[in-house]
Write a protein that holds these residues in place. Structure first.
Motif, PDB file in Angstrom:
ATOM      1  N   GLN A  29       0.832  -1.200   0.000  1.00  0.00           N
ATOM      2  CA  GLN A  29       0.000   0.000   0.000  1.00  0.00           C
ATOM      3  C   GLN A  29       0.867   1.250   0.000  1.00  0.00           C
ATOM      4  OE1 GLN A  29      -3.744   0.309   1.979  1.00  0.00           O
ATOM      5  NE2 GLN A  29      -3.539  -1.719   2.924  1.00  0.00           N
ATOM      6  N   ARG A  30       0.459   2.253  -0.776  1.00  0.00           N
ATOM      7  CA  ARG A  30       1.213   3.502  -0.911  1.00  0.00           C
ATOM      8  C   ARG A  30       0.800   4.491   0.182  1.00  0.00           C
ATOM      9  NH1 ARG A  30       2.652   0.012  -4.394  1.00  0.00           N
ATOM     10  NH2 ARG A  30       3.560   0.662  -6.394  1.00  0.00           N
ATOM     11  N   LEU A  31       1.617   5.519   0.339  1.00  0.00           N
ATOM     12  CA  LEU A  31       1.443   6.463   1.444  1.00  0.00           C
ATOM     13  C   LEU A  31       0.859   7.810   1.017  1.00  0.00           C
ATOM     14  CD1 LEU A  31       4.928   5.894   3.143  1.00  0.00           C
ATOM     15  CD2 LEU A  31       2.774   4.739   3.663  1.00  0.00           C
ATOM     16  N   ALA A  32       1.043   8.190  -0.248  1.00  0.00           N
ATOM     17  CA  ALA A  32       0.750   9.565  -0.668  1.00  0.00           C
ATOM     18  C   ALA A  32      -0.702   9.958  -0.427  1.00  0.00           C
ATOM     19  CB  ALA A  32       1.115   9.745  -2.145  1.00  0.00           C
ATOM     20  N   ALA A  33      -1.641   9.015  -0.618  1.00  0.00           N
ATOM     21  CA  ALA A  33      -3.052   9.370  -0.466  1.00  0.00           C
ATOM     22  C   ALA A  33      -3.369   9.858   0.938  1.00  0.00           C
ATOM     23  CB  ALA A  33      -3.928   8.161  -0.822  1.00  0.00           C
ATOM     24  N   SER A  34      -2.695   9.295   1.946  1.00  0.00           N
ATOM     25  CA  SER A  34      -2.960   9.710   3.330  1.00  0.00           C
ATOM     26  C   SER A  34      -2.425  11.112   3.588  1.00  0.00           C
ATOM     27  CB  SER A  34      -2.328   8.705   4.300  1.00  0.00           C
ATOM     28  OG  SER A  34      -2.921   7.432   4.166  1.00  0.00           O
ATOM     29  N   TYR A  35      -1.251  11.423   3.066  1.00  0.00           N
ATOM     30  CA  TYR A  35      -0.713  12.779   3.232  1.00  0.00           C
ATOM     31  C   TYR A  35      -1.594  13.792   2.490  1.00  0.00           C
ATOM     32  CZ  TYR A  35       3.569  10.817   5.196  1.00  0.00           C
ATOM     33  OH  TYR A  35       4.473  10.177   5.998  1.00  0.00           O
ATOM     34  N   ARG A  36      -2.050  13.400   1.325  1.00  0.00           N
ATOM     35  CA  ARG A  36      -2.938  14.296   0.587  1.00  0.00           C
ATOM     36  C   ARG A  36      -4.222  14.539   1.367  1.00  0.00           C
ATOM     37  NH1 ARG A  36      -5.765  12.923  -5.283  1.00  0.00           N
ATOM     38  NH2 ARG A  36      -7.167  14.711  -5.323  1.00  0.00           N
ATOM     39  N   ALA A  37      -4.778  13.465   1.961  1.00  0.00           N
ATOM     40  CA  ALA A  37      -6.009  13.621   2.745  1.00  0.00           C
ATOM     41  C   ALA A  37      -5.787  14.540   3.938  1.00  0.00           C
ATOM     42  CB  ALA A  37      -6.501  12.252   3.204  1.00  0.00           C
ATOM     43  N   LEU A  38      -4.624  14.438   4.591  1.00  0.00           N
ATOM     44  CA  LEU A  38      -4.313  15.317   5.721  1.00  0.00           C
ATOM     45  C   LEU A  38      -4.335  16.775   5.287  1.00  0.00           C
ATOM     46  CD1 LEU A  38      -3.237  15.866   8.619  1.00  0.00           C
ATOM     47  CD2 LEU A  38      -0.929  15.549   7.686  1.00  0.00           C
ATOM     48  N   SER A  83     -12.977  13.189  11.444  1.00  0.00           N
ATOM     49  CA  SER A  83     -12.817  12.034  10.562  1.00  0.00           C
ATOM     50  C   SER A  83     -11.323  11.784  10.370  1.00  0.00           C
ATOM     51  CB  SER A  83     -13.491  12.295   9.211  1.00  0.00           C
ATOM     52  OG  SER A  83     -13.203  11.256   8.293  1.00  0.00           O
ATOM     53  N   TRP A  84     -10.928  10.517  10.402  1.00  0.00           N
ATOM     54  CA  TRP A  84      -9.507  10.176  10.306  1.00  0.00           C
ATOM     55  C   TRP A  84      -9.311   8.967   9.401  1.00  0.00           C
ATOM     56  CZ3 TRP A  84     -12.110  11.547  14.639  1.00  0.00           C
ATOM     57  CH2 TRP A  84     -11.645  12.672  15.357  1.00  0.00           C
ATOM     58  N   ARG A  85      -8.116   8.808   8.922  1.00  0.00           N
ATOM     59  CA  ARG A  85      -7.705   7.602   8.230  1.00  0.00           C
ATOM     60  C   ARG A  85      -6.337   7.194   8.772  1.00  0.00           C
ATOM     61  NH1 ARG A  85      -6.649   8.174   2.036  1.00  0.00           N
ATOM     62  NH2 ARG A  85      -8.760   9.032   2.056  1.00  0.00           N
ATOM     63  N   VAL A  86      -6.009   5.908   8.664  1.00  0.00           N
ATOM     64  CA  VAL A  86      -4.740   5.408   9.178  1.00  0.00           C
ATOM     65  C   VAL A  86      -3.753   5.300   8.019  1.00  0.00           C
ATOM     66  CG1 VAL A  86      -3.572   3.554  10.417  1.00  0.00           C
ATOM     67  CG2 VAL A  86      -5.939   4.146  10.988  1.00  0.00           C
ATOM     68  N   LEU A  87      -2.603   5.903   8.178  1.00  0.00           N
ATOM     69  CA  LEU A  87      -1.546   5.815   7.175  1.00  0.00           C
ATOM     70  C   LEU A  87      -1.137   4.343   7.023  1.00  0.00           C
ATOM     71  CD1 LEU A  87       0.572   7.758   5.578  1.00  0.00           C
ATOM     72  CD2 LEU A  87       2.115   7.071   7.400  1.00  0.00           C
ATOM     73  N   PRO A  88      -1.227   3.766   5.806  1.00  0.00           N
ATOM     74  CA  PRO A  88      -0.935   2.330   5.643  1.00  0.00           C
ATOM     75  C   PRO A  88       0.571   2.047   5.644  1.00  0.00           C
ATOM     76  CG  PRO A  88      -1.505   3.288   3.528  1.00  0.00           C
ATOM     77  CD  PRO A  88      -1.678   4.385   4.554  1.00  0.00           C
ATOM     78  N   GLY A  89       1.141   2.123   6.790  1.00  0.00           N
ATOM     79  CA  GLY A  89       2.574   1.914   6.980  1.00  0.00           C
ATOM     80  C   GLY A  89       2.917   2.419   8.363  1.00  0.00           C
ATOM     81  N   GLY A  90       4.164   2.697   8.597  1.00  0.00           N
ATOM     82  CA  GLY A  90       4.552   3.225   9.900  1.00  0.00           C
ATOM     83  C   GLY A  90       6.052   3.272  10.038  1.00  0.00           C
ATOM     84  N   MET A  91       6.491   3.750  11.185  1.00  0.00           N
ATOM     85  CA  MET A  91       7.922   3.795  11.480  1.00  0.00           C
ATOM     86  C   MET A  91       8.248   2.668  12.449  1.00  0.00           C
ATOM     87  SD  MET A  91      10.402   6.854  12.825  1.00  0.00           S
ATOM     88  CE  MET A  91      10.064   6.650  14.559  1.00  0.00           C
ATOM     89  N   VAL A  92       9.141   1.801  12.017  1.00  0.00           N
ATOM     90  CA  VAL A  92       9.546   0.662  12.831  1.00  0.00           C
ATOM     91  C   VAL A  92      10.823   1.025  13.576  1.00  0.00           C
ATOM     92  CG1 VAL A  92      10.208  -1.773  12.804  1.00  0.00           C
ATOM     93  CG2 VAL A  92       8.548  -0.894  11.129  1.00  0.00           C
ATOM     94  N   ARG A  93      10.821   0.784  14.874  1.00  0.00           N
ATOM     95  CA  ARG A  93      12.027   0.978  15.689  1.00  0.00           C
ATOM     96  C   ARG A  93      12.558  -0.371  16.120  1.00  0.00           C
ATOM     97  NH1 ARG A  93       9.607   4.869  20.074  1.00  0.00           N
ATOM     98  NH2 ARG A  93       7.773   3.646  19.514  1.00  0.00           N
ATOM     99  N   LEU A  94      13.835  -0.584  15.861  1.00  0.00           N
ATOM    100  CA  LEU A  94      14.483  -1.856  16.163  1.00  0.00           C
ATOM    101  C   LEU A  94      15.413  -1.684  17.351  1.00  0.00           C
ATOM    102  CD1 LEU A  94      15.464  -2.824  12.509  1.00  0.00           C
ATOM    103  CD2 LEU A  94      13.468  -3.631  13.790  1.00  0.00           C
TER     104      LEU A  94
END
Length: 887
Positions: free
Chosen positions: A245-254, A490-501
């Motif tokens: 899943q891509r990320l741009a649509a969520s930033y655009r929605a924000l 109204s909110w949407r969840v960004l389909p991804g995230g930042m992983v911390r190892l």
């Protein structure tokens, strides 16, 4: 929170050569011998199983003992292919180079060994999340975001949660982040939270748990974008084939959501507020601003007039209607919050209360970030939403409740002790890392100050495969996901995230503790959304007609970047001239020695109390060398304003406008400052050798400064910001060279050959002078080249003419007053060579060039006055109380 690794490392895998060796490489045949039949089998043969008690994301069912890969990882390695394994080290090197070349950094305050700034640490492999897991995460995060927004509305509205004792008052009104000044405020669209970050962990059974939440200024939105771009380039076939899943649509929605809710609607000016370049996540602030097309601002870029927020630009004050903040609430407004804050904007909360600004996120959400809150959320959800929580929190006890304290004290060994409130001076502590005596001590502290402590159960984190250079090594991972507002409530969840190892052998996955990151690929069974952020951008014609605003802060730092670049060049050249003359075998005239002494003192190359060069050339030379760039702990460091100081000041000014500089430009600036400091630290203690080494160090700095000048001249957009940079350079040049020539006339060094050549060399005009005048060394030739020549960029006439031209251009785009400033400069068209060449004899028999001396003094004074006027007109806006544009 990661279980320590006690498993011994496996045997190293053979590496295939990146270029054909002269002799056969024995690892080639060994690689072929050990290669299994399928990529999945090859991956398993290279992998180390997860630690006991942890979920192994690589293997089917999360079982460390399983002999098959999980479906997502099997697909990933099928796309790589068996041959791709021998290429992993090359890809890792490419990734590290890309991160370094892109200047991706993170300031790690907990790691004293690496200094404040280090390259962003990114693992080669992404974390893979399947569609079913993501559906659970998405539903739970959306529900929790609605809940937190409703809690904010209640805490700053009816406060029913406190009246019904669903939330202890001590956790809200006793929290330093609860802002009473926000009581009764209704944000635009009743949306308090536009960006919410949730820290999630996956347990051994595969269930997802909420560990914490970030509501003030959650970091990661910029870094995860860089992670996605970097990892996608390393595995393009897998990325395209696995339906990520891509990320741009969520930033655009924000962005669309903010515009819909902002006071000016679609025409709203949106800015991103950063604490500045010394913040640990400044890179992502600049990166995110560029990606979203926002103006990156600091607190002193903004001002409040008549309960409205304005951006200070070269053209005046321009209204700001929405602000995405990247700093915690307490720093926002020194009038109502922390009075010692220099990061915020005085009067900002009043603008918010007046309804003239959308601030994302609304101030006052700090109590929601307390870990103690997690234990109360199930009951609050039932009350506010009428729903049970879909995504559970880890078991959490606030010790301020007697029953909770009694229950949790026996459980400390298998728990995590956290501070309830920020700024308490307490760190997170792992119970299993404490001895029996330490556990007793912690129990005593918690009994005495129970409110200050929160205890959370410890969860063995799921372990994801990472590439170690030889094997697939499991590392414990935490995932931060983001809910972004796309409209009112109204909110949407960004389909991804930042992983911390977490580092191997450590218990906590935290970037501030030296952890690293990974990309997160969320897989889908449906179609992939290929929305681009450009689809919501203005048309090309509109963009072409818009003018990028230059903030007053950026303009001021660009102005001083120009001045310090020129000042560094001049001080390097002057130091070379002084050392070369003092180390030469030919005797120097008293006039030349006097001029060198005056110039060195006025340009801070030596301290004022150093004996003159005429009295002791050796002492003067050694003093100059010692002051070039003293070490930070040296007693001389606080008094020295020589070359090293100028280079550091140059770098500091550049850091404030780093988003406007190319990566090559910034790298040059860092390299120049660092290499000169290193060269000076290595200077010999022997005076003779030290002089030669110092001259070599100065020559190296001169060459690097020439490259910086080239970047500033030919590789920057020539907007108003660049014009201020150019004007800063030329103001500094006019002040320095006019003063140098004035002192040369005063001391009379231009009348002997060595002094004449030294003055021409300081003007960087030696080659031009000898090509035009051969061996003539008279005042007419000197004045013609260094004062009158319109083709010599080091002549005073050229410098003044360029300044007048820059001001004229600025007057058309910024303010008409710049044209008035231009008229205050001397006019080179009125300069006449015969008049300037005339001299008179003084009563003591010395030749005096009165007209030339008056001209030089006038140029120096005009340059100083121009600098002051530019500051008043464009940087401080002190006399623009009511001036604004588009209000």
């Amino acid at each position: 929170m990661q279980h320590g690794d006690s498993r011994p490392p496996g045997p190293p895998i053979p590496q295939r050569a990146y270029s054909k060796p002269v002799n056969p490489d024995p690892t080639e045949s060994l690689f072929a011998q050990l290669r299994p039949d399928t990529p999945g089998a090859w991956a398993l043969s290279l992998s180390v199983p997860a630690d006991a008690g942890h979920r192994d994301e690589l293997r089917a069912g999360g079982d460390p003992e399983a002999s098959a890969l999980s479906r997502p990882w099997a697909s990933f390695f099928e796309h790589i292919g068996a041959d791709g394994f021998s290429d992993l080290n090359r890809r890792a090197e490419n990734l590290e180079r890309q991160i370094r070349d892109n200047g991706v950094t993170y300031n790690v305050y907990a790691d004293a060994s690496t200094g404040l700034e280090r390259p962003w640490s990114l693992d080669l492999f992404p974390k893979l999340i399947g569609p079913q897991d993501w559906a659970q995460i998405e539903a739970g995060v959306l529900q929790r975001t609605r809940l937190l927004n409703a809690m904010m509305a209640d805490l700053y509205g009816e406060r029913e949660l406190l009246r019904r004792a669903l939330l202890p008052a001590a956790l809200v009104q006793g929290h330093p982040g609860y802002l009473r000044s926000m009581q009764g405020v209704r944000p635009p669209g009743d949306t308090w939270l536009h960006i919410v970050g949730f820290d999630l962990a996956q347990g051994p059974d595969g269930r997802w748990w909420v560990v914490g939440q970030r509501t003030q200024a959650p970091s990661g939105l910029g870094y995860l974008l860089e992670n996605r771009i970097a990892i996608g380039r390393q595995f393009p076939k897998a990325f395209a084939g696995m339906k990520v899943q891509r990320l741009a649509a969520s930033y655009r929605a924000l962005m669309d959501g903010i515009k819909r809710m902002a006071p000016e609607g679609e025409n709203a000016r949106i800015a991103l507020l950063t604490p500045g370049p010394y913040n640990e996540t400044y890179f992502e602030h600049a990166y995110l601003a560029r990606y979203l097309g926002l103006t990156l601002v600091e607190g002193n870029d903004l001002t409040v007039r008549d309960q409205r927020l304005f951006l200070k630009t070269l053209s005046g004050l321009e209204p700001v209607h929405a602000l995405i903040k990247r700093l915690d609430d307490e720093w926002l407004d020194p009038l109502e919050l922390r009075s010692d804050s220099r990061l915020g904007v005085p009067g900002l909360l009043q603008v918010l209360r007046a309804g003239n600004l959308l601030l994302a996120n609304a101030p006052g959400s700090a109590p929601l970030e307390s870990s103690a809150l997690l234990g109360f959320l199930p009951a609050i959800s039932r009350h506010l939403l009428g729903e049970e929580l879909n995504l559970p929190s880890l078991a959490t006890w606030w010790c301020g409740e007697d029953a909770a304290l009694r229950e949790v004290l026996p459980l400390l060994r298998d728990s995590v002790i956290k501070p309830t409130y920020p700024r308490s001076g307490l760190d997170t502590v792992m119970g299993q890392s404490l001895s029996a005596r330490e556990l007793d001590e912690w129990s005593g502290r918690m009994a005495r100050h129970a409110d200050d402590y929160t205890v959370q159960s410890w969860l063995p984190l799921s372990q994801t495969p990472t590439w170690s250079g030889e094997r697939l090594m499991p590392r414990s991972a935490m995932l931060r996901v983001f809910a972004l507002a796309d409209g009112p409530k109204s909110w949407r969840v960004l389909p991804g995230g930042m992983v911390r190892l977490a580092p191997r052998g450590q218990l906590i996955a935290a970037m501030q503790r030296g952890g690293s990151s990974a990309d997160c690929w969320v897989l889908t069974d449906g179609p992939v959304d290929h929305t681009s952020l450009l689809q919501s951008a203005p048309s090309t014609l509109t963009l072409a007609q818009q003018k990028r605003p230059v903030t007053s802060r950026a303009a001021e730092n660009l102005f001083w970047l120009g001045r310090y670049t020129e000042r560094a060049e001049n001080s390097v050249r002057l130091a070379q001239i002084v050392l070369s003359h003092l180390a030469g075998e030919e005797p120097n005239s008293r006039a030349l020695m006097a001029w060198l002494t005056s110039m060195a003192r006025e340009n801070a190359l030596v301290l004022p109390d150093v004996p003159t060069a005429s009295l002791s050339a050796r002492v003067f030379s050694r003093s100059l060398i010692a002051a070039l760039s003293p070490a930070p702990g040296d007693a001389l460091a606080a008094q020295s304003f020589s070359v090293g100081f100028n280079l550091r000041a140059l770098k500091a000014a550049a850091a404030q406008v780093r988003e406007r500089l190319s990566q090559e430009h910034w790298n040059l600036i860092e390299r120049t400052e660092a290499s000169f400091a290193r060269d000076c630290a290595a200077l010999s203690t022997d005076a003779e050798y030290a002089t030669a080494e110092a001259i070599a160090a100065l020559q190296n700095a001169s060459e690097l400064l020439a490259a910086i000048t080239g970047s500033q001249t030919d590789r920057m957009v020539r907007d108003d910001g660049w014009r201020l940079l150019s004007m800063g350079r030329h103001i500094e040049r006019l002040i320095t060279l006019a003063r140098a020539l004035s002192l040369a006339l005063e001391h009379g060094c231009v009348h002997d050959q060595a002094g004449f050549e030294a003055v021409v060399a300081l003007f960087d005009s030696t080659i031009t002078f000898h090509a035009q005048y051969q061996q003539r060394r008279d005042m007419v030739a000197l004045i013609d080249l260094l004062v009158m020549d319109r083709d010599n960029p080091r002549s005073l006439a050229w410098v003044v003419h360029t300044l007048r031209s820059r001001l004229a251009k600025l007057s058309h785009s910024a303010t008409p007053q710049d044209a008035v400033l231009a008229r205050g400069l001397p006019d080179p068209d009125t300069w006449v060579l015969p008049d300037l060449s005339n001299w008179q004899r003084s009563p003591d028999g010395q030749r005096v060039w009165s007209d030339l001396a008056a001209l030089l003094d006038g140029c120096e004074i005009a340059a100083i006055d121009l600098s002051d006027e530019i500051t008043r007109l464009h940087f401080s806006h002190a006399d623009q109380r009511n001036q604004s544009l588009g209000a």
